[in-house]
Design a protein around this motif. Structure first.
Motif, PDB file in Angstrom:
ATOM      1  N   UNK A   1       0.732  -1.002   0.143  1.00 45.31           N
ATOM      2  CA  UNK A   1      -0.070  -0.039  -0.085  1.00 45.31           C
ATOM      3  C   UNK A   1       0.993   1.224  -0.009  1.00 45.31           C
ATOM      4  N   UNK A   2       1.869   1.361   0.855  1.00 44.48           N
ATOM      5  CA  UNK A   2       2.881   2.620   0.861  1.00 44.48           C
ATOM      6  C   UNK A   2       3.312   2.499  -0.431  1.00 44.48           C
ATOM      7  N   UNK A   3       3.855   1.549  -1.207  1.00 41.66           N
ATOM      8  CA  UNK A   3       4.579   1.535  -2.413  1.00 41.66           C
ATOM      9  C   UNK A   3       3.618   1.974  -3.369  1.00 41.66           C
ATOM     10  N   UNK A   4       2.183   1.741  -3.456  1.00 44.25           N
ATOM     11  CA  UNK A   4       1.329   2.170  -4.459  1.00 44.25           C
ATOM     12  C   UNK A   4       1.181   3.743  -4.265  1.00 44.25           C
ATOM     13  N   UNK A   5       1.000   4.070  -2.965  1.00 43.60           N
ATOM     14  CA  UNK A   5       0.866   5.611  -2.783  1.00 43.60           C
ATOM     15  C   UNK A   5       1.878   6.286  -3.285  1.00 43.60           C
ATOM     16  N   UNK A   6       3.146   5.842  -2.928  1.00 44.42           N
ATOM     17  CA  UNK A   6       4.524   6.291  -3.234  1.00 44.42           C
ATOM     18  C   UNK A   6       4.958   6.442  -4.436  1.00 44.42           C
ATOM     19  N   UNK A   7       4.211   5.586  -5.391  1.00 39.45           N
ATOM     20  CA  UNK A   7       4.362   5.445  -6.871  1.00 39.45           C
ATOM     21  C   UNK A   7       5.426   4.500  -7.436  1.00 39.45           C
TER      22      UNK A   7
ATOM     23  N   UNK B   1       9.835   6.425   0.780  1.00 39.15           N
ATOM     24  CA  UNK B   1      10.592   5.287   1.126  1.00 39.15           C
ATOM     25  C   UNK B   1      10.131   3.987   0.253  1.00 39.15           C
ATOM     26  N   UNK B   2      10.450   4.047  -0.706  1.00 36.30           N
ATOM     27  CA  UNK B   2      10.229   2.464  -1.390  1.00 36.30           C
ATOM     28  C   UNK B   2      11.390   1.575  -1.197  1.00 36.30           C
TER      29      UNK B   2
ATOM     30  N   UNK C   1      16.018  -0.145   1.594  1.00 34.01           N
ATOM     31  CA  UNK C   1      17.475  -0.954   1.575  1.00 34.01           C
ATOM     32  C   UNK C   1      18.658  -0.050   2.085  1.00 34.01           C
ATOM     33  N   UNK C   2      18.631   1.320   1.633  1.00 36.53           N
ATOM     34  CA  UNK C   2      19.609   2.028   1.911  1.00 36.53           C
ATOM     35  C   UNK C   2      19.460   2.397   3.376  1.00 36.53           C
ATOM     36  N   UNK C   3      18.409   3.021   3.859  1.00 34.83           N
ATOM     37  CA  UNK C   3      18.288   3.078   5.366  1.00 34.83           C
ATOM     38  C   UNK C   3      18.750   1.827   6.221  1.00 34.83           C
TER      39      UNK C   3
ATOM     40  N   UNK D   1       8.152   5.342   9.178  1.00 32.84           N
ATOM     41  CA  UNK D   1       8.601   4.483   7.804  1.00 32.84           C
ATOM     42  C   UNK D   1       8.202   2.954   8.078  1.00 32.84           C
ATOM     43  N   UNK D   2       7.217   2.630   7.266  1.00 35.09           N
ATOM     44  CA  UNK D   2       7.082   1.211   7.337  1.00 35.09           C
ATOM     45  C   UNK D   2       8.326   0.358   7.232  1.00 35.09           C
ATOM     46  N   UNK D   3       8.730  -0.755   8.115  1.00 38.17           N
ATOM     47  CA  UNK D   3       9.690  -1.287   7.716  1.00 38.17           C
ATOM     48  C   UNK D   3      10.794  -0.958   8.622  1.00 38.17           C
ATOM     49  N   UNK D   4      10.735   0.431   9.160  1.00 36.81           N
ATOM     50  CA  UNK D   4      12.012   1.050   9.931  1.00 36.81           C
ATOM     51  C   UNK D   4      12.062   0.447  11.204  1.00 36.81           C
ATOM     52  N   UNK D   5      11.340   1.022  12.145  1.00 36.31           N
ATOM     53  CA  UNK D   5      11.035   0.415  13.413  1.00 36.31           C
ATOM     54  C   UNK D   5      11.951   0.746  14.525  1.00 36.31           C
ATOM     55  N   UNK D   6      11.730   0.254  15.870  1.00 33.43           N
ATOM     56  CA  UNK D   6      12.336   0.592  17.077  1.00 33.43           C
ATOM     57  C   UNK D   6      13.922   0.210  17.043  1.00 33.43           C
ATOM     58  N   UNK D   7      14.286  -1.204  16.619  1.00 36.04           N
ATOM     59  CA  UNK D   7      15.699  -1.575  16.686  1.00 36.04           C
ATOM     60  C   UNK D   7      16.551  -0.880  15.602  1.00 36.04           C
ATOM     61  N   UNK D   8      16.251  -0.331  14.556  1.00 40.29           N
ATOM     62  CA  UNK D   8      16.813   0.489  13.664  1.00 40.29           C
ATOM     63  C   UNK D   8      17.092   1.862  14.285  1.00 40.29           C
ATOM     64  N   UNK D   9      15.949   2.167  14.813  1.00 46.55           N
ATOM     65  CA  UNK D   9      16.220   3.900  15.366  1.00 46.55           C
ATOM     66  C   UNK D   9      17.060   3.584  16.712  1.00 46.55           C
TER      67      UNK D   9
END
Lengths: 341, 498
Positions: free
Chosen positions: A210-216, B140-141, B146-148, B269-277
């Motif tokens: 969903x995020x990827x669709x919204x973000x294009x 953030x695609x 990946x870069x993050x 950011x979906x996929x970011x989360x506590x441990x990364x932070x």
């Protein structure tokens, strides 16, 4: 030094013991699944004598998890049969299915199963003797549809336009679904077959897609309708079609694939199953309890909030339905070249 | 807006709501403090109990568990050297050293202070600029993610404890462990040897418990056995719970704000989360105070600020986009839906007062965390006065329960013992353990996002340079990785000129 050795020895012993404990589980599987006709010898089985363990195949908090927990809650509260739900996640469901099959077929270990019972097996992630035949259905509870959605500014705003665009750009349009062999991938692939198009499948879970669709970053997503509804209602994405026989209650203006001319109606079913060999008497007790909970107004309104269609079926009907769905999934996976058994 | 705020206050500030917030906060702290039980466990256990209460009370319980839980993980991290949650892994490094030096109370106080600071700042950011942060999160695609995560992985440089080669080996071992389980793209098994429980992979919790708890347990028992008259170092009465004093607060302040901002964005950011932070927070601390790792307050404060700021960030994506950024947010989304509130772009229009009430609740919850921890700390530090040998015997049994609890799997207990032995050998041969945890925590995300990015780009590597965000994080990662080589060079250059 001597004591040190002693300590390491003890620890190693502990380790070996726990290894044995872990390994002994799958070993118990074979008799359970190869002996489908284990008869219920005593006429009066005292059941249930202890709490039952319901395996949930997905992570805590997902839609199917919350619905299952509500269901067990109702069965526990109103019918007086205590059920404890445990998430045994992994392998697209294989971890949970194999756990349940490794237990005695006595009705104390049941699984919140779904179409994944067929997909994991045919993809080769279950042992050869643990297909659909290793399970006994207790009751079907819900049916869930998938849906196809695109961005609001996409050059195609109907399913026909989408198909036409894909035909002009074969293999270029990216469609995010939950990964090869997943239900959403099968739906997307079935559309490819029906419409004679070819798209690029991108494996992403519902939140990332969903995020990827919204973000294009992707052109379209194929998710469970539940995961699409909010964005559609807010006008952030455009749902082209839902995949079911009838339109979805929460999205009455969105057509089905079938009425748009593509004969794809495969839906995700969810129900309760036990290892084959569970005494018929026990199955019927469970069947009564779960059907009562599924038919309760409480559960119906709860499921409606989740956009999940409640479709209770008894054990016999559910067994037939599972077998029929298994065949459909197997055929589809065969044409995709991902069926290994 | 003012009218809505007035309505919100009447919804949020009720005795009932306070009661539920307090319950949630205490539950969160307690669950997170016990290694193996995380706040996600608490969230899911108490989810059914929220069915019967009002929506705002239900969400208050859940938010209490979430915010309290982000703080609670630091208690066992500091006092026992075992992080209570994956987000607290970075806190162990300096926190446990401080505790060993008799400053456990101060470390705990700093962790609480930093956590509440991060929590409150992130809520304020959420109130002011939620839509803006949500927009940032959308850029953030897979390539950017990946870069993050790569940037997160590059913080291994700061965790090397003086031996870069061994740190890299440990980190690679962690990454290697993440390859066990299901292939994220084609859905087939890897390194499972058709042993079903391995299909869910090598879990973070059992590895973390094994790696942090066992070297300590084994060493203490060995020492105890070696000389029969094993004497406890008497540190009694020297341990007192204390918040950082004004001078220390002043020292920590500017970077606390920086860490809060960073945590909020990563949380969104979906996929970011506590441990990364938390790990990025730690590397930030290390860059400002190179003595981190030998018991500095910064090393406790910044990871804790950053991981608590994640709570506000996660709520931003949940409330504005309806997308849960992590598993805790996913469960909270469930609570919203059960009570007929649909998070997403429509939320602010449809349920304005309720959302403001939720903001107010989150602020109150953070104050509650401070209050409960203030009194709780005095109790918790007493643990340090117990004879260590007795304490560790208890911890040994807790670790077994903890490893089992996450996935109800006996295999996880085996994994914990094996990793425990491995970590003990690593410690004996001066391999740092934290890089292994770093690799394990980030390995899955980094692989999945790299492979999706490659699928999207058709196998071409040019996605590295496709967006500003990617380039930025690539540059930061390179800078981080090369810093041990560049730093002395630059120093010499400047030294030579002088």
């Amino acid at each position: 030094m001597k004591n040190q050795k002693g300590f390491v020895f003890c620890l190693t012993l502990l380790l070996v013991l726990s290894l044995l404990a872990a390994c002994s589980q799958p070993a118990a599987t074979a008799p359970a699944s190869t002996d489908p006709a284990a008869p219920a010898s005593s006429p009066q089985i005292a059941y249930p004598e202890k709490p039952k363990d319901l395996t949930i195949l997905f992570g805590a908090g997902s839609a199917s998890d919350v619905v299952a927990r509500r269901l067990t809650d109702l069965v526990t509260k109103d019918i007086g049969q205590t059920i404890v739900a445990n998430n045994r996640v992994g392998g697209g469901g294989a971890v949970g299915y194999q756990h349940v099959l490794s237990t005695d077929p006595d009705g104390y270990n049941i699984v919140w199963n779904s179409t994944s019972i067929s997909t994991t097996y045919h993809q080769g992630n279950m042992p050869a003797d643990q297909g659909i035949e290793a399970f006994a259905g207790i009751a079907n509870i819900t049916l869930e549809s998938a849906a196809l959605a695109v961005g609001p500014d996409a050059p195609y705003q109907t399913i026909a336009e989408f198909v036409a665009y894909c035909q002009e750009h074969p293999g270029e349009v990216t469609v995010a679904n939950s990964g090869i062999g997943s239900f959403n991938h099968l739906v997307a692939a079935a559309l490819e077959n029906a419409a004679g198009i070819s798209v690029k499948h991108i494996p992403m879970d519902a939140k990332q897609s969903t995020t990827a669709l919204l973000g294009g970053q992707v052109d379209a997503i194929c998710n469970m309708t539940f995961d699409i509804v909010q964005q559609e209602q807010a006008g952030q994405i455009k749902t082209l079609a839902v995949v079911s026989e009838e339109r979805h209650a929460l999205l009455p203006e969105v057509p089905t694939l079938k009425e748009s001319g593509y004969d794809v109606t495969i839906m995700m079913y969810r129900g309760i199953a036990a290892p084959k060999g569970t005494p018929a008497e026990v199955i019927s007790k469970l069947e009564t309890a779960f059907l009562a909970a599924a038919n309760s107004e409480d559960f119906q309104s709860f499921a409606a909030q989740y956009g999940v269609e409640v479709k209770p079926m008894g054990a016999a009907e559910f067994d037939l339905y599972m077998a029929e769905q298994d065949q459909e999934v197997a055929d589809l996976m065969e044409t995709l070249g991902i069926k290994t058994q | 807006m003012l009218e809505q705020l007035g309505q919100a206050l009447t919804i949020a500030i009720t005795a009932e709501n306070f009661f539920f917030m307090a319950i949630g906060t205490v539950l969160g702290i307690v669950f997170a403090a016990i290694p193996g039980l995380t706040f996600s466990t608490a969230l899911i256990l108490f989810l059914p109990m929220t069915f019967g209460i009002t929506p705002i009370a239900a969400i208050s319980v859940m938010l209490g568990i979430f915010c309290g839980g982000m703080t609670g993980g630091s208690i066992s991290a500091v006092l026992l050297g075992i992080p209570g949650t994956p987000s607290a892994a970075a806190t162990v490094i300096d926190g446990f050293v401080l505790a060993k030096n008799g400053q456990g109370g101060k470390a705990l106080g700093t962790a609480v202070y930093a956590s509440v600071f991060g929590g409150i700042v992130s809520v304020l950011i959420m109130i002011c600029v939620a839509p803006l942060i949500a927009k940032v999160a959308l850029t953030f695609g897979p390539a950017e993610l990946f870069m993050l995560v790569l940037f997160g992985l590059s913080t291994v440089v700061g965790l090397s404890e003086g031996n870069m080669l061994k740190a890299l080996i440990a980190c690679l071992m962690g990454l290697l462990f993440t390859t066990v389980g299901m292939d994220p793209v084609v859905g087939l098994q890897r390194f499972t040897f058709h042993f079903a429980p391995l299909m869910s992979g090598i879990g973070i919790m059992p590895v973390m418990i094994g790696a942090f708890a066992f070297p300590e347990i084994i060493n203490t028992f060995l020492e105890y056995k070696k000389d029969k008259g094993y004497k406890e170092k008497n540190i009694e009465s020297s341990v007192k719970a204390a918040f950082p004093d004004n001078k220390e607060k002043k020292r920590l302040l500017p970077l606390n704000i920086e860490a809060s901002l960073m945590g909020t964005v990563i949380g969104a950011i979906p996929g970011g989360g506590g441990p990364v932070a938390a790990f990025l927070g730690y590397s930030l601390a290390k860059s400002k105070n190179p003595r981190c790792g030998s018991g500095e307050l910064e090393g406790v404060a910044w990871p804790e600020t950053a991981n608590n700021a994640v709570t506000g960030g996660a709520m931003i994506t949940l409330l504005t986009l309806g997308i849960p950024a992590d598993s805790a947010a996913a469960i909270i989304l469930g609570v919203f839906l059960i009570h007929g509130v649909v998070p997403g772009p429509m939320l602010f229009q449809d349920n304005g007062p309720m959302i403001y009430a939720l903001f107010i609740s989150m602020l109150i919850i953070n104050v509650m965390v401070l209050v409960f921890q203030f009194f709780g700390m005095k109790l918790f530090v007493k643990v340090l006065n117990l004879p260590k040998i007795n304490l560790l015997a208890v911890i040994l049994s807790v670790t077994v329960v903890g490893a089992y609890a996450t996935h109800v799997s006996f295999t996880d207990i085996t994994i914990m013992f094996l990793i425990g032995l491995l970590a003990w050998f690593m410690k004996r041969h001066q391999f740092p353990v934290i890089p292994l945890i770093l690799g394990l925590v980030l390995g899955g995300e980094i692989e999945r996002n790299l492979r999706i990015a490659l699928l999207l780009s058709g196998g071409s590597l040019n996605f590295f340079l496709h967006s500003v965000v990617s380039v930025l994080f690539l540059a930061l990662s390179l800078l981080m990785l090369l810093s041990p080589i560049l730093k002395p060079q630059i120093a010499r250059l400047f030294g030579g000129k002088k």
